[in-house]
Design a protein around this motif. Structure first.
Motif, PDB file in Angstrom:
ATOM      1  N   PRO A 139       7.985  14.639 -36.984  1.00 28.66           N
ATOM      2  CA  PRO A 139       7.018  14.326 -37.132  1.00 28.66           C
ATOM      3  C   PRO A 139       6.026  14.340 -38.215  1.00 28.66           C
ATOM      4  O   PRO A 139       7.202  14.689 -39.140  1.00 28.66           O
ATOM      5  CB  PRO A 139       5.734  15.195 -36.534  1.00 28.66           C
ATOM      6  N   THR A 144       0.129  10.170 -36.922  1.00 31.72           N
ATOM      7  CA  THR A 144       0.381  11.600 -36.013  1.00 31.72           C
ATOM      8  C   THR A 144      -0.467  11.361 -34.367  1.00 31.72           C
ATOM      9  O   THR A 144       0.322  12.478 -33.969  1.00 31.72           O
ATOM     10  CB  THR A 144      -1.086  11.582 -36.648  1.00 31.72           C
ATOM     11  N   ASN A 145      -1.360  10.258 -34.117  1.00 29.25           N
ATOM     12  CA  ASN A 145      -1.036  10.357 -32.749  1.00 29.25           C
ATOM     13  C   ASN A 145       0.216   9.607 -32.015  1.00 29.25           C
ATOM     14  O   ASN A 145      -0.211  10.767 -30.491  1.00 29.25           O
ATOM     15  CB  ASN A 145      -2.083   9.087 -32.174  1.00 29.25           C
ATOM     16  N   ALA A 148       2.136  12.524 -31.589  1.00 29.29           N
ATOM     17  CA  ALA A 148       2.040  13.740 -30.251  1.00 29.29           C
ATOM     18  C   ALA A 148       2.269  13.379 -28.819  1.00 29.29           C
ATOM     19  O   ALA A 148       2.618  14.601 -28.355  1.00 29.29           O
ATOM     20  CB  ALA A 148       0.583  14.254 -30.357  1.00 29.29           C
ATOM     21  N   THR A 149       1.861  12.009 -29.203  1.00 31.20           N
ATOM     22  CA  THR A 149       2.823  11.520 -27.377  1.00 31.20           C
ATOM     23  C   THR A 149       3.973  11.858 -27.085  1.00 31.20           C
ATOM     24  O   THR A 149       4.146  12.176 -26.034  1.00 31.20           O
ATOM     25  CB  THR A 149       1.768   9.941 -27.587  1.00 31.20           C
ATOM     26  N   ALA A 151       5.748  14.153 -28.329  1.00 30.07           N
ATOM     27  CA  ALA A 151       6.009  15.197 -28.367  1.00 30.07           C
ATOM     28  C   ALA A 151       5.573  15.910 -27.084  1.00 30.07           C
ATOM     29  O   ALA A 151       6.466  16.969 -25.998  1.00 30.07           O
ATOM     30  CB  ALA A 151       5.268  16.127 -29.506  1.00 30.07           C
ATOM     31  N   ALA A 152       4.433  15.442 -26.653  1.00 21.08           N
ATOM     32  CA  ALA A 152       4.052  16.220 -24.530  1.00 21.08           C
ATOM     33  C   ALA A 152       4.408  15.392 -24.243  1.00 21.08           C
ATOM     34  O   ALA A 152       5.108  16.002 -22.879  1.00 21.08           O
ATOM     35  CB  ALA A 152       2.715  15.324 -24.966  1.00 21.08           C
TER      36      ALA A 152
END
Length: 274
Positions: A139, A144-145, A148-149, A151-152
């Motif tokens: 990352p 960031t967002n 994060a998606t 990584a999810a």
């Protein structure tokens, strides 16, 4: 060479109207498979891939997942490729934009995976491929967002892999590095004109544009996705681009802060010790 599945398969590729998705669909058709590609508006796909049947899917509309699978029928291979790109300052991104990005990049693929799994489990065969991003593993600031998606999505895939393995179903993650698909022109940006983060964001944006201009092609990345999808015994994770073998080895061996510092540097940001 990795052993691959034989015989014609029914393949469902999301986001098949352009970029990696279109190239995956094209290569699957060339390999002799029955290919369905999704689009929010199937009737208006500008450059349809010959041999692909287009069906409607809107990742942000979870009910469309069940409708899509009902239209296709039995799915042997699902490639969750559709998604949106985003960048900008964390503080400047409104919560509704964060929620929308998670809906499109995470919850939509989850809904579609849930729709195909019962059939795969009952037939005791099938492969689900989550097309993520190397930003899930590496990352960087101002992504960031999006990171994060992805990584999810990777977390879902890694955990689900064991859950469905007893039923002959494979779950795989593919992480592209920087790809020359023009996605930067479609990226959603959240950065205020007077944002205290604006100068550093512009530095990152310029480096990202330069990296994307010399990134690997959609065709090359699609081949990795197709190889993963058709492997008899696929690995948990495939990555291509951004010197993937080297940087993943570095991730295993080097301190995490060093990896974060190097990732920032690749994106034009100076090293700053938190």
């Amino acid at each position: 060479m990795t052993a691959q599945k034989s015989g014609a398969l029914t393949v469902l590729v999301t986001g098949a109207s352009s970029g990696i998705g279109a190239e995956v669909a094209r290569q699957m058709v060339a390999a002799g498979h029955d290919v369905y590609g999704t689009s929010r508006n199937p009737d208006t796909v500008k450059d349809p891939v010959p041999g692909v049947t287009y069906v409607r899917l809107d990742n942000a509309d979870y009910s469309s997942a069940a409708e899509c699978v009902a239209a296709v029928g039995e799915v042997d291979v699902l490639i969750n490729n559709a998604g949106e790109s985003a960048a900008g300052a964390f503080e400047d991104t409104p919560m509704d934009a964060v929620e929308h990005l998670f809906a499109v990049n995470v919850f939509g693929p989850v809904a579609l995976t849930k729709a195909v799994l019962p059939g795969m489990r009952q037939r005791r065969r099938g492969t689900v491929v989550m097309v993520g991003s190397m930003l899930a593993s590496f990352p960087v600031a101002f992504r960031t967002n999006y990171a994060a998606t992805k990584a999810a999505l990777k977390g879902y895939a890694m955990a689900l892999r064991r859950e469905v393995a007893p039923y002959g179903v494979h779950v795989v993650t593919v992480e592209p590095g920087t790809i020359a698909t023009g996605i930067g022109d479609r990226r959603t940006i959240h950065i205020g004109d007077d944002s205290p983060y604006r100068a550093e964001y512009e530095t990152l944006a310029a480096a990202t544009r330069a990296n994307e201009d010399k990134g690997i092609s959609a065709t090359a990345m699609a081949k990795t996705v197709v190889d993963a999808a058709l492997a008899e015994q696929p690995k948990p994770l495939y990555a291509r681009g951004n010197r993937a073998p080297i940087v993943f080895a570095l991730q295993r061996l080097a301190p995490r802060q060093l990896v974060l510092d190097l990732t920032a540097r690749v994106h034009g940001l100076a090293r700053i010790r938190p």
